[in-house]
Motif scaffolding. Structure first.
Motif, short mmCIF file in Angstrom:
data_model
loop_
_atom_site.label_atom_id
_atom_site.label_comp_id
_atom_site.label_asym_id
_atom_site.label_seq_id
_atom_site.Cartn_x
_atom_site.Cartn_y
_atom_site.Cartn_z
N GLY A 1 0.71 -1.14 -0.06
CA GLY A 1 0.07 0.11 0.06
C GLY A 1 0.89 1.18 -0.07
N VAL A 2 2.23 1.19 0.10
CA VAL A 2 2.91 2.66 0.17
C VAL A 2 3.10 3.05 -1.21
CG1 VAL A 2 5.22 3.22 0.13
CG2 VAL A 2 4.47 1.57 1.77
N ARG A 3 2.59 4.41 -1.39
CA ARG A 3 3.02 5.07 -2.52
C ARG A 3 4.18 5.57 -2.87
NH1 ARG A 3 -2.48 8.58 -3.75
NH2 ARG A 3 -1.00 8.87 -5.71
N PHE A 4 4.83 5.20 -3.92
CA PHE A 4 6.19 5.78 -4.29
C PHE A 4 6.29 6.81 -5.08
CE2 PHE A 4 6.65 1.28 -2.71
CZ PHE A 4 7.83 1.30 -1.74
N PRO A 5 7.21 7.72 -4.81
CA PRO A 5 8.36 7.56 -3.92
C PRO A 5 7.85 7.80 -2.46
CG PRO A 5 8.15 9.61 -5.21
CD PRO A 5 7.27 9.17 -5.57
N ALA A 6 8.80 7.13 -1.40
CA ALA A 6 8.28 7.29 -0.22
C ALA A 6 9.53 7.38 0.68
CB ALA A 6 7.87 5.87 0.19
N ARG A 7 9.33 8.15 1.72
CA ARG A 7 10.37 8.36 2.76
C ARG A 7 10.39 7.19 3.88
NH1 ARG A 7 13.54 12.64 1.90
NH2 ARG A 7 12.67 14.06 0.42
N TYR B 1 12.43 7.11 -1.78
CA TYR B 1 12.84 5.76 -2.29
C TYR B 1 11.88 5.72 -3.31
CZ TYR B 1 16.01 5.05 1.39
OH TYR B 1 17.13 5.14 2.32
N GLU B 2 12.18 5.31 -4.60
CA GLU B 2 11.35 5.28 -5.74
C GLU B 2 10.54 3.93 -5.95
OE1 GLU B 2 11.02 7.69 -7.83
OE2 GLU B 2 12.38 9.07 -6.44
N GLY B 3 10.86 2.91 -5.19
CA GLY B 3 10.35 1.62 -5.18
C GLY B 3 10.84 0.70 -4.34
N PRO B 4 10.04 -0.39 -4.16
CA PRO B 4 10.47 -1.62 -3.23
C PRO B 4 11.75 -2.08 -3.56
CG PRO B 4 8.33 -2.08 -4.17
CD PRO B 4 8.64 -0.74 -4.89
N ASN B 5 12.30 -2.16 -4.68
CA ASN B 5 13.49 -2.50 -5.08
C ASN B 5 14.70 -1.64 -4.51
OD1 ASN B 5 12.61 -4.89 -6.44
ND2 ASN B 5 12.77 -4.00 -8.39
N GLN B 6 14.43 -0.45 -4.30
CA GLN B 6 15.38 0.75 -3.86
C GLN B 6 15.45 0.40 -2.18
OE1 GLN B 6 14.61 4.89 -4.92
NE2 GLN B 6 16.31 4.29 -6.66
N VAL B 7 14.36 0.18 -1.92
CA VAL B 7 14.18 0.13 -0.26
C VAL B 7 15.06 -1.26 0.09
CG1 VAL B 7 12.67 -0.29 1.57
CG2 VAL B 7 11.98 0.98 -0.16
N CYS B 8 14.82 -2.40 -0.73
CA CYS B 8 15.39 -3.41 -0.59
C CYS B 8 16.95 -3.38 -0.59
CB CYS B 8 15.06 -4.76 -1.37
SG CYS B 8 13.32 -5.32 -0.94
N MET B 9 17.56 -2.81 -1.79
CA MET B 9 18.78 -2.67 -1.77
C MET B 9 19.55 -1.64 -0.82
SD MET B 9 19.73 -4.14 -4.66
CE MET B 9 21.23 -3.51 -4.98
N ALA B 10 18.82 -0.62 -0.18
CA ALA B 10 19.07 -0.06 0.89
C ALA B 10 19.16 -0.79 2.15
CB ALA B 10 18.28 1.50 1.19
N LEU B 11 18.52 -1.68 2.34
CA LEU B 11 18.48 -2.32 3.60
C LEU B 11 19.76 -3.48 3.54
CD1 LEU B 11 14.68 -3.17 4.29
CD2 LEU B 11 16.43 -1.93 5.82
N CYS B 12 19.69 -4.18 2.25
CA CYS B 12 21.04 -4.97 2.39
C CYS B 12 22.16 -4.29 2.36
CB CYS B 12 20.75 -5.60 0.79
SG CYS B 12 19.50 -6.82 0.58
N GLY B 13 22.29 -3.20 1.70
CA GLY B 13 23.64 -2.45 2.04
C GLY B 13 23.86 -1.99 3.72
#
Length: 77
Positions: free
Chosen positions: A21-27, A56-68
């Motif tokens: 339900g998150v609307r991207f971009p999201a902080r 963050y532009e989408g779920p993939n960016q969020v996941c990449m940020a968490l992985c890093g």
């Protein structure tokens, strides 16, 4: 799942469900709030809130940020 201070792994599906339900971009604050509303584990909401402050532009960016940020997370996110 374990707390962030330990060797933490996350199920990619769990993370995506947390962002439902998150609307991207999201902080980070919006990501964390969505995780809480969606019933995610407390450590998931805290990890999202602790992301660097930016949009963050989408779920993939969020996941990449968490992985890093948390090397124990599955790099396949």
């Amino acid at each position: 799942m374990r707390s962030i201070g330990e060797s933490t792994t996350v199920d990619p599906e769990e993370l995506h469900c947390a962002m439902f339900g998150v609307r991207f971009p999201a902080r980070p604050a919006a990501l964390s709030a969505a995780a809480t509303i969606n019933g995610a584990a407390v450590w998931v909401a805290r990890a999202l809130a602790a992301l660097p402050e930016r949009a963050y532009e989408g779920p993939n960016q969020v996941c990449m940020a968490l992985c890093g940020r948390h090397a124990g997370l599955d790099p396949g996110l």
